[in-house]
Design a protein around this motif. Structure first.
Motif, short mmCIF file in Angstrom:
data_model
loop_
_atom_site.label_atom_id
_atom_site.label_comp_id
_atom_site.label_asym_id
_atom_site.label_seq_id
_atom_site.Cartn_x
_atom_site.Cartn_y
_atom_site.Cartn_z
N GLU A 206 46.34 49.74 50.70
CA GLU A 206 47.33 50.08 49.68
C GLU A 206 47.26 49.11 48.49
N SER A 207 47.06 47.84 48.78
CA SER A 207 47.01 46.85 47.70
C SER A 207 45.82 47.09 46.78
N ILE A 208 44.69 47.49 47.35
CA ILE A 208 43.50 47.77 46.54
C ILE A 208 43.72 49.03 45.70
N VAL A 209 44.29 50.07 46.31
CA VAL A 209 44.58 51.30 45.57
C VAL A 209 45.58 51.01 44.45
N PHE A 210 46.60 50.22 44.74
CA PHE A 210 47.61 49.85 43.74
C PHE A 210 46.96 49.12 42.56
N HIS A 211 46.05 48.21 42.86
CA HIS A 211 45.34 47.47 41.82
C HIS A 211 44.59 48.43 40.89
N GLU A 212 43.87 49.39 41.47
CA GLU A 212 43.09 50.33 40.64
C GLU A 212 44.01 51.28 39.87
N PHE A 235 49.24 42.87 33.38
CA PHE A 235 48.60 43.52 34.53
C PHE A 235 48.84 42.68 35.79
N LEU A 236 48.55 41.39 35.69
CA LEU A 236 48.69 40.50 36.85
C LEU A 236 50.15 40.36 37.28
N GLU A 237 51.05 40.36 36.30
CA GLU A 237 52.47 40.27 36.63
C GLU A 237 52.93 41.52 37.38
N HIS A 238 52.47 42.68 36.93
CA HIS A 238 52.82 43.94 37.57
C HIS A 238 52.22 44.02 38.97
#
Length: 266
Positions: A206-212, A235-238
């Motif tokens: 989920e974290s990888i999908v969220f990042h993309e 981006f990093l804050e979000h």
């Protein structure tokens, strides 16, 4: 003498249609002309790189330049807009290929931006039709993960597709792994198939999908130093708002070798 004059006069009276057909028959074929330009470009790059160069010209809509070295040979794939580029652009191209020069990268990006009219216009929907999307894995369903994250964090506004990427051909142990990518042209998220394992927790996928998905929201831009920035501060804050962000990063640090040595079936 009279007969000779008549023959010459007949030649001068060739019909316009016949004259055009004759001119076309003498004109170089497009493919032949393309080969000539490609060879000229190879020679221009070879002079600057001081090495053998094989150029392949394409009409891609997103990736304008890729290259790799095979022993003493540079293989360069680039968009046809570079065929008639000026000497300063060719020099920047050589500097970027040889050293990954940051200033050369800026110069090439500006050149591409000035010549974007030569890039084919293809809608994301048209591009996705050409792709084989496979979001359902043996252990993790990317489609369901995407839908839940889209509703929870983005109110369903991320208009993109998701799929597992193709199994990479790896002959030697990996030193790094690109776990996900996002194509702004096709609006497609690709996840590395090494993540489709029972030992990989769902929250990490989920974290990888969220990042993309964030790449769909925050587009790349130029920093103050002129370099291309794909992860701006917002981006990093979000990204830190993801509910399992800290746990996912901790799992990655502890289990990176597991992903690097995963055997992925094609």
């Amino acid at each position: 003498m009279a007969r000779a004059k008549k023959k010459n006069l007949a030649k001068k009276r060739t019909s316009p249609a016949g004259r055009i057909a004759r001119e076309q028959s003498l004109a170089p074929e497009p493919n032949r002309l393309l080969k000539v330009w490609r060879r000229v470009l190879e020679r221009r790059l070879r002079t600057r790189l001081k090495a053998s160069v094989a150029v392949e010209v394409h009409d891609n809509t997103h990736t304008m330049l890729t290259f790799q070295r095979h022993r003493a040979l540079w293989r360069v794939r680039l968009h046809h807009m570079f065929l008639v580029a000026s000497d300063d652009i060719i020099q920047a191209l050589a500097d970027y290929v040889r050293h990954g020069d940051a200033q050369a990268s800026v110069t090439l990006d500006r050149y591409i931006e000035r010549n974007k009219a030569y890039i084919r216009r293809v809608t994301p929907a048209q591009m996705r039709k050409r792709l084989r999307l496979e979001p359902t894995g043996q252990h993790h369903d990317l489609g369901r993960i995407f839908e839940r994250l889209n509703e929870r964090y983005f109110r369903g506004r991320v208009d993109a597709a998701i799929t597992y990427g193709p199994a990479p051909r790896v002959t030697q142990p990996r030193k790094s792994i690109k776990m996900g990518s996002y194509s702004a042209d096709s609006r497609v998220i690709r996840i590395h198939p090494a993540l489709d394992q029972p030992v990989v927790p769902r929250y990490f996928v989920e974290s990888i999908v969220f990042h993309e998905m964030l790449h769909h929201v925050y587009r790349a831009r130029r920093g103050e130093d002129g370099r291309r920035c794909i992860h701006p501060p917002e981006f990093l804050e979000h990204e830190r708002r993801f509910h399992d962000h800290a746990r996912a990063r901790a799992w990655e640090q502890e289990n990176l070798d597991l992903l690097l040595h995963a055997r992925v079936m094609a």
